[in-house]
Write a protein that holds these residues in place. Structure first.
Motif, PDB file in Angstrom:
ATOM      1  N   UNK A 227       0.791  -1.220  -0.021  1.00  0.00           N
ATOM      2  CA  UNK A 227      -0.200   0.029   0.100  1.00  0.00           C
ATOM      3  C   UNK A 227       1.005   1.198  -0.106  1.00  0.00           C
ATOM      4  N   UNK A 228       0.162   2.220  -0.523  1.00  0.00           N
ATOM      5  CA  UNK A 228       1.061   3.502  -0.622  1.00  0.00           C
ATOM      6  C   UNK A 228       1.513   4.359   0.965  1.00  0.00           C
ATOM      7  N   UNK A 229       0.715   4.046   1.661  1.00  0.00           N
ATOM      8  CA  UNK A 229       1.013   4.682   3.116  1.00  0.00           C
ATOM      9  C   UNK A 229       2.219   4.039   3.707  1.00  0.00           C
ATOM     10  N   UNK A 230       2.256   2.838   3.739  1.00  0.00           N
ATOM     11  CA  UNK A 230       3.422   2.063   4.200  1.00  0.00           C
ATOM     12  C   UNK A 230       4.677   2.388   3.335  1.00  0.00           C
ATOM     13  N   UNK A 231       4.512   2.443   2.174  1.00  0.00           N
ATOM     14  CA  UNK A 231       5.687   2.931   1.186  1.00  0.00           C
ATOM     15  C   UNK A 231       6.089   4.483   1.622  1.00  0.00           C
ATOM     16  N   UNK A 232       4.941   5.175   1.603  1.00  0.00           N
ATOM     17  CA  UNK A 232       5.255   6.701   1.804  1.00  0.00           C
ATOM     18  C   UNK A 232       6.073   7.031   3.059  1.00  0.00           C
ATOM     19  N   UNK A 233       6.001   5.993   4.107  1.00  0.00           N
ATOM     20  CA  UNK A 233       6.921   6.310   5.503  1.00  0.00           C
ATOM     21  C   UNK A 233       7.768   5.436   5.447  1.00  0.00           C
ATOM     22  N   UNK A 234       8.396   4.896   4.476  1.00  0.00           N
ATOM     23  CA  UNK A 234       9.400   3.974   4.620  1.00  0.00           C
ATOM     24  C   UNK A 234      10.806   4.641   4.575  1.00  0.00           C
ATOM     25  N   UNK A 235      11.858   3.928   5.101  1.00  0.00           N
ATOM     26  CA  UNK A 235      13.162   4.073   4.811  1.00  0.00           C
ATOM     27  C   UNK A 235      13.446   3.852   3.427  1.00  0.00           C
ATOM     28  N   UNK A 236      12.748   2.829   2.777  1.00  0.00           N
ATOM     29  CA  UNK A 236      13.095   2.699   1.680  1.00  0.00           C
ATOM     30  C   UNK A 236      12.955   3.736   0.731  1.00  0.00           C
ATOM     31  N   UNK A 237      11.752   4.385   0.662  1.00  0.00           N
ATOM     32  CA  UNK A 237      11.613   5.588  -0.066  1.00  0.00           C
ATOM     33  C   UNK A 237      12.314   6.896   0.310  1.00  0.00           C
ATOM     34  N   UNK A 238      12.766   6.775   1.576  1.00  0.00           N
ATOM     35  CA  UNK A 238      13.771   7.892   2.053  1.00  0.00           C
ATOM     36  C   UNK A 238      15.143   7.783   1.250  1.00  0.00           C
ATOM     37  N   UNK A 239      15.514   6.367   1.224  1.00  0.00           N
ATOM     38  CA  UNK A 239      16.735   6.019   0.482  1.00  0.00           C
ATOM     39  C   UNK A 239      16.737   6.293  -1.333  1.00  0.00           C
ATOM     40  N   UNK A 240      15.551   6.327  -1.670  1.00  0.00           N
ATOM     41  CA  UNK A 240      14.936   6.445  -3.029  1.00  0.00           C
ATOM     42  C   UNK A 240      15.296   7.740  -3.299  1.00  0.00           C
ATOM     43  N   UNK A 241      14.697   8.614  -2.395  1.00  0.00           N
ATOM     44  CA  UNK A 241      14.698  10.264  -2.508  1.00  0.00           C
ATOM     45  C   UNK A 241      16.118  10.762  -2.311  1.00  0.00           C
ATOM     46  N   UNK A 242      17.069  10.161  -1.632  1.00  0.00           N
ATOM     47  CA  UNK A 242      18.372  10.547  -1.466  1.00  0.00           C
ATOM     48  C   UNK A 242      19.154  10.119  -2.665  1.00  0.00           C
ATOM     49  N   UNK A 243      18.782   9.271  -3.626  1.00  0.00           N
ATOM     50  CA  UNK A 243      19.545   8.881  -4.761  1.00  0.00           C
ATOM     51  C   UNK A 243      20.289   7.688  -4.296  1.00  0.00           C
ATOM     52  N   UNK A 244      20.224   7.049  -3.297  1.00  0.00           N
ATOM     53  CA  UNK A 244      20.549   5.779  -3.061  1.00  0.00           C
ATOM     54  C   UNK A 244      19.804   4.666  -3.609  1.00  0.00           C
ATOM     55  N   UNK A 245      19.715   4.313  -4.899  1.00  0.00           N
ATOM     56  CA  UNK A 245      18.958   3.434  -5.392  1.00  0.00           C
ATOM     57  C   UNK A 245      19.099   2.063  -4.972  1.00  0.00           C
ATOM     58  N   UNK A 246      20.582   1.750  -4.968  1.00  0.00           N
ATOM     59  CA  UNK A 246      20.885   0.338  -4.475  1.00  0.00           C
ATOM     60  C   UNK A 246      20.449   0.147  -3.024  1.00  0.00           C
ATOM     61  N   UNK A 247      20.649   1.122  -2.046  1.00  0.00           N
ATOM     62  CA  UNK A 247      20.100   1.069  -0.872  1.00  0.00           C
ATOM     63  C   UNK A 247      18.697   0.891  -0.651  1.00  0.00           C
ATOM     64  N   UNK A 248      17.907   1.673  -1.554  1.00  0.00           N
ATOM     65  CA  UNK A 248      16.515   1.284  -1.585  1.00  0.00           C
ATOM     66  C   UNK A 248      16.032  -0.070  -2.141  1.00  0.00           C
TER      67      UNK A 248
END
Length: 152
Positions: A97-118
């Motif tokens: 779901x979008x809510x869980x994704x929206x608050x995730x460390x995965x998304x924070x890493x994605x937004x920081x440009x760390x695609x591998x980390x995401x």
């Protein structure tokens, strides 16, 4: 059809295939492992036990929900993500779901440009109602591999 439309269509088709492979299809509503009435390929919105769907109805619902999940993924970062990342994360958002994704460390890493980390955050998402599920472990590893495949 322009190139962008063709690429988008390919991503949607690939994401539908990935979702369908892991969700499994049931034409009769059932209760999923966390107690939510579910039908078709993991569809849960307004589903009641006793509901029945046709394969064509399931196809429509799955495509509709995959498109929504892809829109969440595409709208979550300022730039265009590689297709493998988009496909894997679309399957992930479809499932959690979008809510869980929206608050995730995965998304924070994605937004920081760390695609591998995401991508490497995906295996953390293997619990449903506090229980580790083997099916989710296998799904997340498949999503992780697809996510990383376009980064190599």
């Amino acid at each position: 059809m322009d190139l962008k439309t063709k690429v988008g269509t390919g991503v949607i088709a690939a994401a539908i295939g990935l979702v369908a492979a892991w969700e499994g299809r049931s034409l009769v509503a059932y209760v999923d492992p966390v107690g939510i009435p579910t039908i078709c390929d993991g569809y849960t919105h307004s589903v009641k036990l006793g509901d029945v769907a046709t394969p064509a109805q399931c196809d429509v619902l799955t495509e509709q929900e995959v498109r929504k999940a892809l829109a969440v993924v595409d709208g979550s970062t300022p730039g265009q993500l590689p297709d493998g990342v988009r496909i894997a994360l679309t399957s992930f958002v479809y499932n959690v779901g979008p809510g869980a994704y929206g608050g995730s460390t995965l998304l924070r890493r994605l937004r920081a440009g760390d695609l591998i980390g995401a991508c490497n955050q995906l295996p953390r998402w293997v619990y449903a109602s506090g229980k580790k599920l083997r099916g989710l472990e296998r799904r997340r590893e498949a999503e992780r591999q697809i996510c990383l495949s376009s980064l190599r």
